[in-house]
Design a protein around this motif. Structure first.
Motif, PDB file in Angstrom:
ATOM      1  N   SER A   1      30.969  19.396  39.997  1.00 47.06           N
ATOM      2  CA  SER A   1      30.897  20.684  39.752  1.00 47.06           C
ATOM      3  C   SER A   1      31.086  20.748  38.198  1.00 47.06           C
ATOM      4  O   SER A   1      30.566  22.259  37.913  1.00 47.06           O
ATOM      5  CB  SER A   1      32.763  21.197  40.541  1.00 47.06           C
ATOM      6  OG  SER A   1      33.390  19.768  39.799  1.00 47.06           O
TER       7      SER A   1
ATOM      8  N   ALA B   1      29.485  23.974  36.716  1.00 50.89           N
ATOM      9  CA  ALA B   1      30.098  25.138  35.720  1.00 50.89           C
ATOM     10  C   ALA B   1      29.542  24.716  34.267  1.00 50.89           C
ATOM     11  O   ALA B   1      29.592  26.113  33.307  1.00 50.89           O
ATOM     12  CB  ALA B   1      31.231  24.553  36.017  1.00 50.89           C
TER      13      ALA B   1
ATOM     14  N   ASP C   1      44.491  27.875  35.726  1.00 49.46           N
ATOM     15  CA  ASP C   1      43.909  30.044  36.182  1.00 49.46           C
ATOM     16  C   ASP C   1      43.090  29.635  36.820  1.00 49.46           C
ATOM     17  O   ASP C   1      42.421  30.682  36.783  1.00 49.46           O
ATOM     18  CB  ASP C   1      43.669  30.034  34.570  1.00 49.46           C
ATOM     19  CG  ASP C   1      42.373  29.117  34.069  1.00 49.46           C
ATOM     20  OD1 ASP C   1      41.566  28.613  34.358  1.00 49.46           O
ATOM     21  OD2 ASP C   1      42.596  29.232  31.940  1.00 49.46           O
ATOM     22  N   GLY C   2      42.930  28.369  37.752  1.00 51.39           N
ATOM     23  CA  GLY C   2      41.782  28.975  38.712  1.00 51.39           C
ATOM     24  C   GLY C   2      40.206  28.523  38.285  1.00 51.39           C
ATOM     25  O   GLY C   2      39.536  29.047  38.757  1.00 51.39           O
ATOM     26  N   THR C   3      40.034  28.099  37.296  1.00 51.18           N
ATOM     27  CA  THR C   3      38.542  27.705  36.521  1.00 51.18           C
ATOM     28  C   THR C   3      37.733  26.736  36.890  1.00 51.18           C
ATOM     29  O   THR C   3      37.166  26.439  36.947  1.00 51.18           O
ATOM     30  CB  THR C   3      37.997  28.327  35.206  1.00 51.18           C
ATOM     31  OG1 THR C   3      39.523  27.288  34.236  1.00 51.18           O
ATOM     32  CG2 THR C   3      38.782  30.221  34.620  1.00 51.18           C
ATOM     33  N   LEU C   4      38.797  25.543  37.407  1.00 51.13           N
ATOM     34  CA  LEU C   4      39.024  24.023  37.769  1.00 51.13           C
ATOM     35  C   LEU C   4      39.349  24.327  39.605  1.00 51.13           C
ATOM     36  O   LEU C   4      40.957  24.478  39.268  1.00 51.13           O
ATOM     37  CB  LEU C   4      39.550  23.574  37.326  1.00 51.13           C
ATOM     38  CG  LEU C   4      39.242  21.768  37.290  1.00 51.13           C
ATOM     39  CD1 LEU C   4      37.291  21.209  36.898  1.00 51.13           C
ATOM     40  CD2 LEU C   4      39.629  21.180  36.104  1.00 51.13           C
ATOM     41  N   ASP C   5      38.934  23.933  40.546  1.00 58.03           N
ATOM     42  CA  ASP C   5      39.305  23.770  41.602  1.00 58.03           C
ATOM     43  C   ASP C   5      39.185  22.738  42.357  1.00 58.03           C
ATOM     44  O   ASP C   5      37.849  21.962  42.283  1.00 58.03           O
ATOM     45  CB  ASP C   5      39.050  25.405  42.581  1.00 58.03           C
ATOM     46  CG  ASP C   5      38.987  24.715  43.942  1.00 58.03           C
ATOM     47  OD1 ASP C   5      40.657  24.076  44.040  1.00 58.03           O
ATOM     48  OD2 ASP C   5      38.703  25.380  45.068  1.00 58.03           O
TER      49      ASP C   5
ATOM     50  N   ARG D   1      44.929  23.678  31.739  1.00 59.00           N
ATOM     51  CA  ARG D   1      44.991  24.738  31.983  1.00 59.00           C
ATOM     52  C   ARG D   1      44.153  25.574  32.951  1.00 59.00           C
ATOM     53  O   ARG D   1      44.360  26.715  33.257  1.00 59.00           O
ATOM     54  CB  ARG D   1      44.966  25.433  30.634  1.00 59.00           C
ATOM     55  CG  ARG D   1      46.512  25.389  29.622  1.00 59.00           C
ATOM     56  CD  ARG D   1      46.424  26.052  28.643  1.00 59.00           C
ATOM     57  NE  ARG D   1      44.995  25.316  27.698  1.00 59.00           N
ATOM     58  CZ  ARG D   1      45.381  23.854  26.695  1.00 59.00           C
ATOM     59  NH1 ARG D   1      46.629  24.113  26.467  1.00 59.00           N
ATOM     60  NH2 ARG D   1      44.452  23.846  26.067  1.00 59.00           N
ATOM     61  N   ALA D   2      42.632  24.577  32.807  1.00 59.50           N
ATOM     62  CA  ALA D   2      41.793  25.241  33.707  1.00 59.50           C
ATOM     63  C   ALA D   2      41.934  25.534  35.019  1.00 59.50           C
ATOM     64  O   ALA D   2      41.657  26.531  36.127  1.00 59.50           O
ATOM     65  CB  ALA D   2      41.111  24.612  32.929  1.00 59.50           C
TER      66      ALA D   2
END
Ligand code: APR
Ligand code: ZN
Length: 357
Positions: free
Chosen positions: A194, A198, A320-324, A316-317
């Protein structure tokens, strides 16, 4: 308190009642709320590594600080923290050189801490021993994270995710448009997949011996899934203009898979070893091949990362939804059923099991 204790090579670890010391000066006690089961825990009991026993397993965890010893300034009781299995000393040559993951103080497989119910001295994996209800650790081994971060995600940041993301961003420095092969799709390898996507990799070829990993690879963003069989090198070449990939990232920890990664890389490409193998498992590479292929062979320890800087950034990622991290967690259990997680891992099934002690 209860902890998962290994007592001998090949013997299944068992939950035992153990006694931890109260936190001394500069130490904290953390109640473990979530702990991942990592392949390195299996390596502590299957003979790959030779740690001292009795040994509390576990090194990928998050929890809440419940007690702080004298002089603790980094956190107060109530703080949510991720555990760091390689806290840098910030004083040695490597720390001063900007390579805290190679700190001279860190890296020993086990530290002495506490006692078993029978009074024997107890050891804890990587200074943590996190497959337990609680740990007592130096304050440098905890990283505060926002209380909104779910404990399960926080736990994985402490090993698989920091290792996998760091291998891509900091060790390999994968750039947009490049091709990456990932060998071995456990919690670490799937994090690499992932992170590679990214980072903008155009091709992420996910490789495993277990066909059951195909779905997990796709969920993590792999462009292709390939079985690790005799035709693998050819299959990788066919997909990369006959050359091989820019980066081949090994996430198993065996000489055979390091050779697989070596052959997967193009001329001038990079081979990154993330897996932690056994001392006597020797990798054979041809001298002429090393010269002619012009490849670079590097290892990635703890993602070439500074956990104090990078864990909060990853937290933080996640928020804020950028790392699932949801696709990484395939099983959950309590301390008493961890044996099943080891069995799944030995069979190459699932990704991470998260334990709620
Ligand atoms: N070729 C390809 N894949 C393989 C092979 C092989 N020959 N042998 C095993 N695998 C796969 C397994 O099927 C499994 O999917 O490698 C994967 C390993 O996953 P896990 O056991 O979950 O391991 P993980 O926790 O991800 O750790 C991987 O990184 O930090 C190190 O010590 C850790 O060496 C271990 C590695
Ligand atoms: Zn680990």
């Amino acid at each position: 308190m209860r902890a998962l204790v290994a007592r001998a090579v090949g013997e299944p670890p068992r939950v035992e009642e153990v006694a931890l010391p109260a936190p001394g000066p500069g130490e904290v006690r953390v109640d473990v709320r979530a702990a991942g089961v990592c392949h390195s825990d299996l390596s502590m009991v299957d003979g790959t590594l030779a740690p001292p026993y009795p040994l509390v397993l576990g090194h990928e965890a998050a929890g809440v600080v419940v007690e702080a010893g004298e002089g603790v300034s980094r956190v107060a009781p109530g703080a949510h923290v991720v555990l760091n299995w390689a806290p840098p000393c910030r004083r040695c040559w490597y720390c001063g050189h900007g390579e805290p993951w190679l700190c001279e103080r860190s890296g020993s497989p086990a530290a002495a801490r506490g006692n078993t119910a029978a009074g024997e001295p107890l050891h804890v994996t990587l200074g943590l021993g996190a497959l337990a209800e609680a740990v007592v650790v130096p304050q440098e081994a905890v990283i505060p994270v926002p209380a909104e971060l779910p404990f399960e995600a926080a736990a994985l940041l402490g090993c698989a995710v920091l290792t996998g993301v760091g291998a891509v961003r900091r060790t390999a420095r994968v750039a947009a448009g490049e091709s990456v092969a990932v060998i071995g799709l456990g919690g670490v390898g799937l994090s690499v997949v992932s992170a590679a996507r990214a980072a903008g990799a155009e091709q992420v070829l996910a490789v495993d011996v277990s066909p059951a990993k195909a779905g997990l690879a796709a969920a993590a963003g792999a462009t292709d899934f390939l079985l690790a069989d005799d035709s693998l090198t050819r299959a990788i070449r066919e997909r990369t203009g006959g050359r091989g990939v820019d980066h081949a990232i090994e996430c198993v920890g065996r000489s055979a898979t390091i050779r697989t990664a070596w052959r997967a890389a193009r001329r001038g490409g990079q081979v990154i070893v993330v897996g932690m193998g056994a001392k006597d498992d020797v990798v054979g590479l041809g001298a002429l091949d090393i010269f002619h292929s012009a490849r670079t062979l590097r290892s990635s320890v703890y993602g070439s990362s500074d956990p104090d800087r990078d864990v909060p950034e990853l937290a933080r990622a996640v928020l804020d939804g950028t790392l699932d991290l949801a696709p990484l967690i395939t099983d959950r259990c309590d301390l008493d059923s961890v044996a099943a997680a080891f069995d799944r891992m030995a069979r190459g099934e699932g990704a991470r099991t998260v334990v709620r002690p």
